[in-house]
Scaffold this motif. Sequence first.
Motif, PDB file in Angstrom:
ATOM      1  N   ALA A 276      62.385  12.442  84.575  1.00 18.99           N
ATOM      2  CA  ALA A 276      62.884  11.667  83.431  1.00 18.99           C
ATOM      3  C   ALA A 276      64.216  12.227  82.951  1.00 18.99           C
ATOM      4  O   ALA A 276      65.151  11.476  82.628  1.00 18.99           O
ATOM      5  CB  ALA A 276      61.861  11.690  82.296  1.00 18.99           C
ATOM      6  N   LEU A 277      64.326  13.550  82.910  1.00 20.28           N
ATOM      7  CA  LEU A 277      65.580  14.162  82.487  1.00 20.28           C
ATOM      8  C   LEU A 277      66.686  13.899  83.488  1.00 20.28           C
ATOM      9  O   LEU A 277      67.844  13.698  83.116  1.00 20.28           O
ATOM     10  CB  LEU A 277      65.378  15.664  82.300  1.00 20.28           C
ATOM     11  CG  LEU A 277      64.492  16.062  81.110  1.00 20.28           C
ATOM     12  CD1 LEU A 277      64.114  17.526  81.197  1.00 20.28           C
ATOM     13  CD2 LEU A 277      65.180  15.768  79.799  1.00 20.28           C
ATOM     14  N   VAL A 278      66.334  13.906  84.764  1.00 21.48           N
ATOM     15  CA  VAL A 278      67.327  13.633  85.794  1.00 21.48           C
ATOM     16  C   VAL A 278      67.812  12.193  85.698  1.00 21.48           C
ATOM     17  O   VAL A 278      69.001  11.906  85.791  1.00 21.48           O
ATOM     18  CB  VAL A 278      66.741  13.914  87.193  1.00 21.48           C
ATOM     19  CG1 VAL A 278      67.646  13.362  88.288  1.00 21.48           C
ATOM     20  CG2 VAL A 278      66.538  15.399  87.381  1.00 21.48           C
ATOM     21  N   GLY A 279      66.885  11.252  85.518  1.00 23.88           N
ATOM     22  CA  GLY A 279      67.255   9.849  85.399  1.00 23.88           C
ATOM     23  C   GLY A 279      68.032   9.549  84.144  1.00 23.88           C
ATOM     24  O   GLY A 279      68.836   8.618  84.097  1.00 23.88           O
ATOM     25  N   GLY A 280      67.796  10.364  83.113  1.00 25.13           N
ATOM     26  CA  GLY A 280      68.507  10.161  81.864  1.00 25.13           C
ATOM     27  C   GLY A 280      67.870   9.086  81.013  1.00 25.13           C
ATOM     28  O   GLY A 280      67.004   8.328  81.459  1.00 25.13           O
ATOM     29  N   PRO A 281      68.281   8.984  79.759  1.00 25.56           N
ATOM     30  CA  PRO A 281      67.669   8.030  78.836  1.00 25.56           C
ATOM     31  C   PRO A 281      68.092   6.596  79.117  1.00 25.56           C
ATOM     32  O   PRO A 281      69.186   6.332  79.609  1.00 25.56           O
ATOM     33  CB  PRO A 281      68.189   8.495  77.470  1.00 25.56           C
ATOM     34  CG  PRO A 281      69.485   9.163  77.785  1.00 25.56           C
ATOM     35  CD  PRO A 281      69.322   9.801  79.127  1.00 25.56           C
ATOM     36  N   VAL A 282      67.189   5.692  78.805  1.00 29.01           N
ATOM     37  CA  VAL A 282      67.474   4.261  78.861  1.00 29.01           C
ATOM     38  C   VAL A 282      67.341   3.733  77.437  1.00 29.01           C
ATOM     39  O   VAL A 282      66.307   3.932  76.789  1.00 29.01           O
ATOM     40  CB  VAL A 282      66.501   3.527  79.800  1.00 29.01           C
ATOM     41  CG1 VAL A 282      66.774   2.026  79.778  1.00 29.01           C
ATOM     42  CG2 VAL A 282      66.619   4.078  81.215  1.00 29.01           C
ATOM     43  N   ALA A 283      68.362   3.093  76.959  1.00 26.50           N
ATOM     44  CA  ALA A 283      68.357   2.603  75.576  1.00 26.50           C
ATOM     45  C   ALA A 283      67.169   1.682  75.348  1.00 26.50           C
ATOM     46  O   ALA A 283      66.893   0.785  76.140  1.00 26.50           O
ATOM     47  CB  ALA A 283      69.662   1.868  75.272  1.00 26.50           C
ATOM     48  N   SER A 493      70.974  25.627  88.788  1.00 23.62           N
ATOM     49  CA  SER A 493      71.280  24.219  89.011  1.00 23.62           C
ATOM     50  C   SER A 493      71.287  23.480  87.677  1.00 23.62           C
ATOM     51  O   SER A 493      70.807  23.984  86.657  1.00 23.62           O
ATOM     52  CB  SER A 493      70.234  23.590  89.935  1.00 23.62           C
ATOM     53  OG  SER A 493      69.040  23.328  89.234  1.00 23.62           O
ATOM     54  N   ARG A 494      71.793  22.265  87.691  1.00 28.64           N
ATOM     55  CA  ARG A 494      71.838  21.471  86.458  1.00 28.64           C
ATOM     56  C   ARG A 494      70.452  21.119  85.942  1.00 28.64           C
ATOM     57  O   ARG A 494      70.278  20.821  84.769  1.00 28.64           O
ATOM     58  CB  ARG A 494      72.645  20.199  86.697  1.00 28.64           C
ATOM     59  CG  ARG A 494      74.133  20.451  86.852  1.00 28.64           C
ATOM     60  CD  ARG A 494      74.896  19.158  87.027  1.00 28.64           C
ATOM     61  NE  ARG A 494      76.321  19.394  87.155  1.00 28.64           N
ATOM     62  CZ  ARG A 494      77.209  18.442  87.369  1.00 28.64           C
ATOM     63  NH1 ARG A 494      76.803  17.185  87.490  1.00 28.64           N
ATOM     64  NH2 ARG A 494      78.488  18.725  87.478  1.00 28.64           N
ATOM     65  N   SER A 495      69.470  21.118  86.806  1.00 31.67           N
ATOM     66  CA  SER A 495      68.115  20.778  86.369  1.00 31.67           C
ATOM     67  C   SER A 495      67.309  22.002  85.980  1.00 31.67           C
ATOM     68  O   SER A 495      66.122  21.892  85.678  1.00 31.67           O
ATOM     69  CB  SER A 495      67.383  20.004  87.469  1.00 31.67           C
ATOM     70  OG  SER A 495      67.418  20.722  88.683  1.00 31.67           O
ATOM     71  N   GLY A 496      67.941  23.188  85.966  1.00 36.40           N
ATOM     72  CA  GLY A 496      67.260  24.377  85.465  1.00 36.40           C
ATOM     73  C   GLY A 496      66.587  25.214  86.522  1.00 36.40           C
ATOM     74  O   GLY A 496      65.702  26.011  86.188  1.00 36.40           O
ATOM     75  N   ASP A 497      66.979  25.069  87.809  1.00 32.44           N
ATOM     76  CA  ASP A 497      66.420  25.889  88.878  1.00 32.44           C
ATOM     77  C   ASP A 497      67.222  27.180  88.960  1.00 32.44           C
ATOM     78  O   ASP A 497      68.453  27.151  89.059  1.00 32.44           O
ATOM     79  CB  ASP A 497      66.488  25.154  90.213  1.00 32.44           C
ATOM     80  CG  ASP A 497      65.880  23.758  90.120  1.00 32.44           C
ATOM     81  OD1 ASP A 497      64.658  23.673  89.983  1.00 32.44           O
ATOM     82  OD2 ASP A 497      66.645  22.780  90.176  1.00 32.44           O
ATOM     83  N   VAL A 498      66.535  28.320  88.952  1.00 36.57           N
ATOM     84  CA  VAL A 498      67.194  29.601  88.752  1.00 36.57           C
ATOM     85  C   VAL A 498      66.981  30.524  89.942  1.00 36.57           C
ATOM     86  O   VAL A 498      65.866  30.656  90.446  1.00 36.57           O
ATOM     87  CB  VAL A 498      66.654  30.301  87.484  1.00 36.57           C
ATOM     88  CG1 VAL A 498      67.369  31.623  87.244  1.00 36.57           C
ATOM     89  CG2 VAL A 498      66.801  29.404  86.276  1.00 36.57           C
ATOM     90  N   GLY A 499      68.061  31.161  90.380  1.00 40.85           N
ATOM     91  CA  GLY A 499      67.980  32.333  91.218  1.00 40.85           C
ATOM     92  C   GLY A 499      67.598  32.115  92.665  1.00 40.85           C
ATOM     93  O   GLY A 499      67.640  31.003  93.201  1.00 40.85           O
TER      94      GLY A 499
END
Length: 654
Positions: A276-283, A493-499
């Motif tokens: 959902a965060l990757v797809g982003g909000p839909v008004a 990464s932009r989605s919060g993947d670390v290390g």
Amino acid sequence: MRLCAAVLATTLLATAGGAGEVGFPLVVDHALLRATLARQLGEEPDGSSVLWGSRGGCRSLVLRDLRVGAVAGRMRVSAQGRAHLGVRFLGFCFARLAWSGRVESLARPEMGDDWRLRLRDLDSQLYDAAGGRTLVASRLWDLVKDRFESELASFTFDLAPPVEEARGLLRASVELARARPVLEALATLHPLGVSVDDDGIKVRVALQLPPGDATASPPEPPLAPPELARWQRLVESWDGFLVFVVKDLGAADADPGLRDELFDLLIASRHRVLDALVGGPVAGVDPVRQLFLDAWERLRGIVRESAAHGGPQDRLLRYASFVAAGDALAALDAAAPSLGLEISTDGLRRFARVLDPTYAGDPLAYTETPDPALRELFHFHDPAPDATPPAPPPAGESGWLGPRAAWAGPPPDEMGTLARRLDRWLPAADELPAYRDAVGRLLALVAGRTARANAVEERFAHLYGVLVPAVAWQESCWRQFVEQDGKVTYLLSRSGDVGIMQVNRRVWRGFFDPARLEWDVAYNAGAGAEILAHLLARYGAREANGRLENAARATYAAYNGGPDAYRRYRLARISRALRAIDRAFWEKYQAVAAGRALDVLCVERRSTPARDRLSSAPGLSIPKCSISSRSSRATASISLRHASIASRPRASLA
């Protein structure tokens, strides 16, 4: 996956005027009915109830092993019993009649306008110890029958609390400006009928919907920055709610199978949150509503399963209220989307407190700090290195680092020494062999330590030792640190993947320390190895029957895509991108297993030719990208929150 209408037994009877009637079931599980009836009968800690006389006396009726179930559409109540009927004189019992066996009564449940269930049309039988019908003296028969049936006839179960919870959640799930149609519908809530099956007593309830508004809604404007922030907080509130529910259910029920289902639900839901965060909000679209609908069918099943295990009556009643409220919300949403239901944070808080009304904190609290209760519930270990040297592997075996002799006699704190050596190390070209060996050794030590801590099955011992470095290769090309704007920082990464293991901070929130995931390469490697050990035991093992190495492929698919994806590597209808990811991992795994990984240098040239950073090099026919970067306005805000420094690396072997 939206809720199946058949599961909820939702119906909508439309009329010409646009109004209709929507129904949903209120289910009272047999475990809850049994607990309520046992309380009425005065059941004692040993499971027995004295219905008449005194225990061991000349005149008595004692029941034990009370059971409630269904047969041929009727409710069946049975118990083991012992009855005595005599006359006490001068301390002796004369003309004593006795019976020992089982008493059973069939009943038809009935619902009154007061929302109380009652039992009608009682039909009772006595059975002897062998299970056959027994003939006893009429006085004794009348005693047992009358006492047992009188208790059942006076039994009531109050459905008003579940009904009120359903009303309350629906009221809290609609904006005040649009609440009138919902409130009008709730005023018409009424029972329709009662049925009995193996799940329990199902009371069909319905409410009348007002005529719908046929006016088309204007297009929603794009979300402004404050609305975008609110949208992200709503998504986080859903995760907070789900963690609260998972911990509440898991703490109350120690059944390993049910806890596995809770783990599956939590991690799968978090992968959907990430999507959902990757797809982003839909008004105009409520993100929590869809997350709820996707998860509710599985969650209600887990709650019902926990109720089937029994427990205190008040807890079982809370479970019934929780399921009723969720079913009502899902049914009304499916039948009348025009009502504009929105699962607000206040609605989620009310929903959570159905399970634990006494909880003093915020059930939607969202924090990234490790949660000891969550770790303990799912048996996750702290991946922090310890000073205990790993046991040497069996002689004669070889691994991706070469001959097993390299394992012999490690220093007591070799893992800590390697972590300090690798800390913020961006190797130059002439340092790559030394860097590669240090990372390889660290991963080997981490794999051995984690395998022991999690008691990885012997049949998977070698496979797991290959899996850990192969996943690190796939995810980061063995990198923990990169250079950004002239400074060394952690790979993110932009989605919060670390290390080095690209552990996603949202998916594994509460399991690990986010700061240590960022700056401690040994901790990050240990966290990834811990996750892989759990996924191997839960999902990889399911795929190992046909071919042992399929366990590795399934484990990585679950690591990459969540529990719902563990069979992805062998399914026909999979996107080309996902298939490429799984193929890339499989080739890396085979290279590591064959001891060829060290022959492949992970190098990516930067604009400054004098230095190199780990990435990829020619050698194997593996797709360019191990996992494509995720990007959206929402994930961009994640990056800002956590000082993001890079998209997911395109680390591969092209």
